[in-house]
Design a protein around this motif. Structure first.
Motif, mmCIF file in Angstrom:
data_model
loop_
_atom_site.group_PDB
_atom_site.id
_atom_site.type_symbol
_atom_site.label_atom_id
_atom_site.label_comp_id
_atom_site.label_asym_id
_atom_site.label_seq_id
_atom_site.Cartn_x
_atom_site.Cartn_y
_atom_site.Cartn_z
ATOM 1 N N HIS A 1 17.248 7.113 -19.483
ATOM 2 C CA HIS A 1 17.555 8.237 -18.604
ATOM 3 C C HIS A 1 17.690 9.495 -19.441
ATOM 4 C CE1 HIS A 1 21.766 7.255 -19.821
ATOM 5 N NE2 HIS A 1 21.901 8.564 -19.755
ATOM 6 N N ARG B 1 20.816 14.368 -14.013
ATOM 7 C CA ARG B 1 20.419 13.152 -14.730
ATOM 8 C C ARG B 1 19.367 12.421 -13.911
ATOM 9 N NH1 ARG B 1 23.874 7.671 -15.987
ATOM 10 N NH2 ARG B 1 23.777 7.537 -13.718
ATOM 11 N N PHE C 1 16.795 8.900 -14.009
ATOM 12 C CA PHE C 1 16.415 7.652 -14.665
ATOM 13 C C PHE C 1 14.923 7.716 -14.971
ATOM 14 C CE2 PHE C 1 20.207 6.686 -12.226
ATOM 15 C CZ PHE C 1 20.970 6.012 -13.164
ATOM 16 N N LYS D 1 18.365 3.483 -10.477
ATOM 17 C CA LYS D 1 17.823 2.371 -11.248
ATOM 18 C C LYS D 1 16.984 1.470 -10.358
ATOM 19 C CE LYS D 1 21.554 2.042 -14.687
ATOM 20 N NZ LYS D 1 22.644 1.174 -15.224
#
Length: 199
Positions: A4, A46, A48, A66
């Protein structure tokens, strides 16, 4: 492998994000969900990621969760589907709807995705359906399903199969009970009884 990236979003265009982390700007080709969840430029975000390395390129693909990334990995494992097409497939329906389309053999929904013809849709179903069905029934999600619940699911499924029901139909019935009548999934006997009503 880059799992990530967290940093400042410096650019946001459909469906490409640029995130600066430690002085490096990472160009990331994102799913629709990851793009829609991204904040305004200049804010921290953020995402992934999955790094795909080819002889002539290194490309970062970005995901909101995820689960999205795992589904992308599964989709591109299907013969004939590359990363760009895989990103389109995951983006078009969203992770949950895509899983349901594959589990339910919904070729109409799958062929409605840009770039996905009947043969590709059939390969998605053939190569991923059993895996996704198994994950749906047996995956233990942290904080929501404990090991005893997973054991109850396994025992109920084994009982339904032993009674002669098709495994796929039995798994679907168990999922329906867990989703619509969660109180009936606390005991093996109650789960089997409720599932029998829908197989």
């Amino acid at each position: 492998m880059i799992a990530h990236i967290r940093g400042i979003l410096t650019s946001k265009e459909p469906f490409t994000l640029v995130i600066e982390a430690h002085g490096i700007g990472y160009e990331i080709f994102s799913t629709q969900e990851a793009y829609e969840k991204a904040p305004g430029e200049g804010q921290e975000y953020r995402v992934f990621t999955r790094l795909i390395v080819r002889e002539d390129s290194q490309t970062l693909y970005g995901f909101a969760t995820k689960d999205e990334r795992t589904l992308f990995d599964q989709v591109i494992s299907v013969s004939g589907i590359g990363p760009k097409t895989g990103l389109t497939i995951v983006s078009a329906l969203g992770a949950n709807a895509l899983k349901e389309a594959i589990r339910g053999r919904d070729l109409i929904a799958l062929t409605g995705i840009p770039g996905v013809g009947k043969k590709t849709a059939e390969r998605l179903v053939v190569e991923l359906r059993d895996k996704l069905l198994k994950e749906e029934v047996f995956t233990v999600e942290v904080g929501s399903v404990d090991s005893s619940s997973a054991k109850i699911r396994q025992e109920a499924l084994a009982a339904l199969v032993a009674l002669g029901y098709n495994r796929g139909d039995a798994e679907k019935a168990i999922r329906n009970v867990i989703k619509n009548q969660p109180e009936e999934s606390e005991k093996v006997e109650r789960l089997i009884k409720a599932a029998l009503k829908s197989v």
